[in-house]
Design an enzyme around this catalytic site. Sequence first.
Site, PDB file in Angstrom:
ATOM      1  N   GLY A 198       9.522  10.562  33.457  1.00 55.78           N
ATOM      2  CA  GLY A 198       8.918  11.794  33.944  1.00 55.78           C
ATOM      3  C   GLY A 198       9.965  12.860  34.239  1.00 55.78           C
ATOM      4  O   GLY A 198       9.789  14.034  33.894  1.00 55.78           O
ATOM      5  N   TYR A 199      11.051  12.448  34.860  1.00 54.83           N
ATOM      6  CA  TYR A 199      12.132  13.381  35.182  1.00 54.83           C
ATOM      7  C   TYR A 199      12.759  13.935  33.906  1.00 54.83           C
ATOM      8  O   TYR A 199      12.982  15.138  33.776  1.00 54.83           O
ATOM      9  CB  TYR A 199      13.184  12.665  36.027  1.00 54.83           C
ATOM     10  CG  TYR A 199      14.298  13.561  36.512  1.00 54.83           C
ATOM     11  CD1 TYR A 199      14.127  14.336  37.656  1.00 54.83           C
ATOM     12  CD2 TYR A 199      15.519  13.632  35.840  1.00 54.83           C
ATOM     13  CE1 TYR A 199      15.147  15.167  38.115  1.00 54.83           C
ATOM     14  CE2 TYR A 199      16.525  14.456  36.286  1.00 54.83           C
ATOM     15  CZ  TYR A 199      16.344  15.218  37.424  1.00 54.83           C
ATOM     16  OH  TYR A 199      17.362  16.045  37.862  1.00 54.83           O
TER      17      TYR A 199
END
Length: 253
Positions: free
Chosen positions: A157-158
């Site tokens: 996600g990052y």
Amino acid sequence: MILDKFKLDGKTAIVTGSDKGIGLAYAVALAEAGADIIGVSSKGDFSSTDNLVKKAGKNFTGYKSDFSNRESLYGFIKKIKNDFSQIDILVNNAGTILRNPISDHSDKYWDKVIEVNLSAQFILTREIGKDMIKRGKGKIIFVASLLSFQGGIFVPGYAASKGGIKQLVMAFSNEWASKGININAIAPGYIETDNTKSLSEDPLRNKSILDRIPAGRWGLPEDLMGTVVFLCSSASDYLNGSIITVDGGWIGR
């Protein structure tokens, strides 16, 4: 004189996530260059930021907002537009990171990271930028990452959010550079903060990281202060859509 171009006297800057770490360093740097600071964070505890900004002789105003919540974000935007007649600088520093192998990386993790790191940055920039366009001048700084260029491990996600930030910088710049708005980004390398504590305290990961950094050390938040002042000042008036890595040489290795 060239140093005069780096002065920010009379400017007002929003620095998101400015209660600690890199955001705190950005806020102090801009204050020392002459800007008044508006801070925002999810916890709203700005005791250190308030003290250091005022020590630099500038004004500080802090707000609490949860960027993972659209209602909270829009409430913050409405509040600052009512409280301040002009915002000259926006530094999109707020962010989060949640670690888990991809096979176990939940929807909840994914949604929160994308909302805070990407969607909120887009909305805040769009809304603050509208007023900058009316004046024909403004500086907007995003915070990218080495994972704007690489995939990382256990942080899908990052990595996706920071890859998206890299694209947003170029997309905004393509439309707004002609309107007098400079949009650029800083991509910090491995900086000693709460977000990287789990890496620096892991002997194997720490060694593998240091072995790749030509400078031979982790960065400090203070290492980013000069770059943010440059990007927020008239010294960078012909810089648009750029990502500046401040990483001790990591990305070139």
